[in-house]
Design a protein around this motif. Structure first.
Motif, PDB file in Angstrom:
ATOM      1  N   ALA A 171     -18.753 -12.389  61.552  1.00  0.00           N
ATOM      2  CA  ALA A 171     -18.398 -11.381  60.791  1.00  0.00           C
ATOM      3  C   ALA A 171     -17.145 -11.638  59.955  1.00  0.00           C
ATOM      4  CB  ALA A 171     -18.033  -9.928  61.641  1.00  0.00           C
ATOM      5  N   GLY A 172     -16.080 -12.358  60.427  1.00  0.00           N
ATOM      6  CA  GLY A 172     -14.899 -12.628  59.480  1.00  0.00           C
ATOM      7  C   GLY A 172     -15.377 -13.615  58.380  1.00  0.00           C
ATOM      8  N   ILE A 173     -16.465 -14.615  58.695  1.00  0.00           N
ATOM      9  CA  ILE A 173     -16.945 -15.427  57.492  1.00  0.00           C
ATOM     10  C   ILE A 173     -17.777 -14.713  56.570  1.00  0.00           C
ATOM     11  CG2 ILE A 173     -18.464 -17.418  56.967  1.00  0.00           C
ATOM     12  CD1 ILE A 173     -15.666 -18.151  58.136  1.00  0.00           C
ATOM     13  N   ARG A 174     -18.497 -13.665  57.086  1.00  0.00           N
ATOM     14  CA  ARG A 174     -19.083 -12.878  56.023  1.00  0.00           C
ATOM     15  C   ARG A 174     -18.231 -11.910  55.133  1.00  0.00           C
ATOM     16  NH1 ARG A 174     -22.843 -11.560  60.331  1.00  0.00           N
ATOM     17  NH2 ARG A 174     -21.731 -10.087  61.051  1.00  0.00           N
ATOM     18  N   ALA A 175     -17.213 -11.444  55.823  1.00  0.00           N
ATOM     19  CA  ALA A 175     -16.335 -10.722  55.114  1.00  0.00           C
ATOM     20  C   ALA A 175     -15.516 -11.607  54.133  1.00  0.00           C
ATOM     21  CB  ALA A 175     -15.420  -9.967  55.921  1.00  0.00           C
ATOM     22  N   LEU A 231     -16.620 -14.248  52.734  1.00  0.00           N
ATOM     23  CA  LEU A 231     -17.361 -14.740  51.567  1.00  0.00           C
ATOM     24  C   LEU A 231     -17.731 -13.670  50.290  1.00  0.00           C
ATOM     25  CD1 LEU A 231     -20.259 -16.992  53.585  1.00  0.00           C
ATOM     26  CD2 LEU A 231     -18.144 -17.713  52.092  1.00  0.00           C
TER      27      LEU A 231
END
Ligand SMILES: Nc1nc2c(ncn2[C@@H]2O[C@H](COP(=O)(O)OP(=O)(O)OP(=O)(O)O)[C@@H](O)[C@H]2O)c(=O)[nH]1
Ligand SMILES: [Mg+2]
Ligand SMILES: [Zn+2]
Ligand SMILES: [Zn+2]
Ligand SMILES: [Zn+2]
Lengths: 263, 115
Positions: free
Chosen positions: B9-13, B15
């Motif tokens: 979720a952190g990486i999606r946010a 990006l």
């Protein structure tokens, strides 16, 4: 209700839609796929300028938003939802099976049960009057609000009154994931030892009620009941505590009474 | 145990923010994690590294900013830092509290990106 997939960051596989009628036990696959649409690595710009940006994005916000949608939806349906959480083997399935035996003839119930792979818990919960869906979570060690939305969608519960959710047996993660439930009930087995609440406080602190289970064998286990109750009073002073045995039925009057009072 | 999901979720946010800012690469990420957030820093580091793989955040540094716990006593109306992570005993009246004001945060705090 249905929650739009494009609003949710993870895509899900969906088996062709089947719905569980009372007496049915079905399986719903709620495993997450690999994140698909992440762009490929960009260019290295060696020596280039970099900049810092403050973003402050809560990472469980999406789950909390979906949980609120579930809650609203359940309220519209006048459905009360009970989320049973505990470590592995504290007695969730056994409690639920006996609860259905005592309650399901007079109260319309449904069940969602989360499990990593097997459907043995769902089969143990089969009851002529109750639709049961097993949520196959794959590697996820807890249920989240999105899985519950799909699970509920797969139950045929027109005039449902109580929806029971058996969470994945795990003392850590389920504490952090709101499902949109009405009440969260944490099970604490006498066989677990009296210091469990001190070792895993968040899950007990997040619960409205704690059920001390397997009371029929408390003595044989040398369980220090007074110490356990003292520990619970420190960790979760606001939670109601009940003692039950799903084997002998001791304490079920109070537990069933609590459930009826929710209606 | 849910560090993988949080890292993803952190990486999606991250990006999404990167694209919004017109950057093409993420060089470092700061997560803000509450002392009682049930997140294991070591597991988080590992999950983060895996989640970054094959994305414009591959190889990005991870910084974890800790947020201390702060409990609330409803009888005294005061916030206090609990001495124990298991239970929150009010230093003024001695009652136990189940209310946490801070310490459960799991947030993407800052990003370092190119350009
Ligand atoms: N003596 C006694 N044994 C119980 C009681 N409740 C459950 N058990 C036993 O405890 C074991 C685990 O019970 P389950 O109901 O499967 O526990 P669970 O919490 O559903 O387990 P997971 O779904 O794997 O997390 C089984 O062997 C049950 O027979 C009880 O009240 N008394
Ligand atoms: Mg079970
Ligand atoms: Zn969905
Ligand atoms: Zn988890
Ligand atoms: Zn006080």
């Amino acid at each position: 209700m249905h929650l739009l997939h494009n609003e949710f960051p993870q895509s899900f596989h969906h088996k062709p839609k089947a719905r569980a009628k009372p007496g049915d036990v079905i399986t719903v696959d709620v495993r997450t796929e690999d994140p698909a649409d992440i762009p490929p690595p960009g260019d290295f710009r060696l020596g280039g300028e970099t900049r810092f940006v403050r973003v402050d994005i809560p990472l469980l916000a999406e789950n909390n938003r979906l949980a609120e949608e579930n809650r609203k939806h359940f309220k519209e349906h006048k459905l009360k939802v009970i989320n049973l959480v505990s470590g592995p083997g504290a007695g969730k399935t056994t409690l639920l099976a006996r609860t259905l035996q005592e309650l399901a003839d007079t109260v319309s119930c449904g069940v969602l049960v989360g499990d990593l792979e097997t459907d043995s818990d769902a089969r143990r919960l089969r009851h002529d009057k109750v639709p049961v869906a097993q949520l196959t979570t794959g590697s996820a060690c807890h249920l989240d609000a999105h899985m519950i939305a799909h699970g509920f969608d797969a139950l045929q519960m027109e005039e449902g009154q109580l929806l029971f959710i058996e969470n994945v047996g795990n003392l850590v993660c389920p504490a952090e994931f709101d499902l949109g439930e009405t009440v969260r009930v944490a099970l604490f087995a006498c066989t677990d030892g009296e210091d469990k609440p001190l070792k895993y406080p968040p899950i007990y602190r997040s619960a409205h009620m704690v059920l001390l289970t397997k009371c029929d064998i408390a003595e044989a286990c040398g369980f220090d009941r007074a110490q356990a109750l003292e520990n619970l009073a420190k960790v979760c002073p606001d939670a109601e505590v009940m003692e039950v045995s799903s084997r002998t039925g001791d304490g079920f009057d109070r537990w069933i009474g609590f459930l009826r009072d929710l209606l | 145990m849910h560090e993988t999901g949080i890292a993803e979720a952190g990486i999606r946010a991250a990006l999404t923010e990167m694209e919004r800012h017109g950057a093409s690469r993420i060089l470092s990420v700061t997560l803000r994690i509450g002392a009682l957030a049930a997140v294991d820093p070591e597991a988080m580091r590992f999950a983060f590294e895996v989640a970054c793989g094959g994305t414009p955040a591959e190889g990005a540094g991870l910084e974890i900013e800790n947020v201390p716990a702060e409990a609330w006593c409803r009888y005294c109306g005061i916030a206090f830092t609990p001495e124990s992570v298991s239970f929150f005993k009010c230093p003024q009246c001695g009652e136990y509290s189940g209310e946490l004001r801070r310490g459960r945060e799991i947030e993407l705090a800052r990003l370092e990106m190119d350009s």
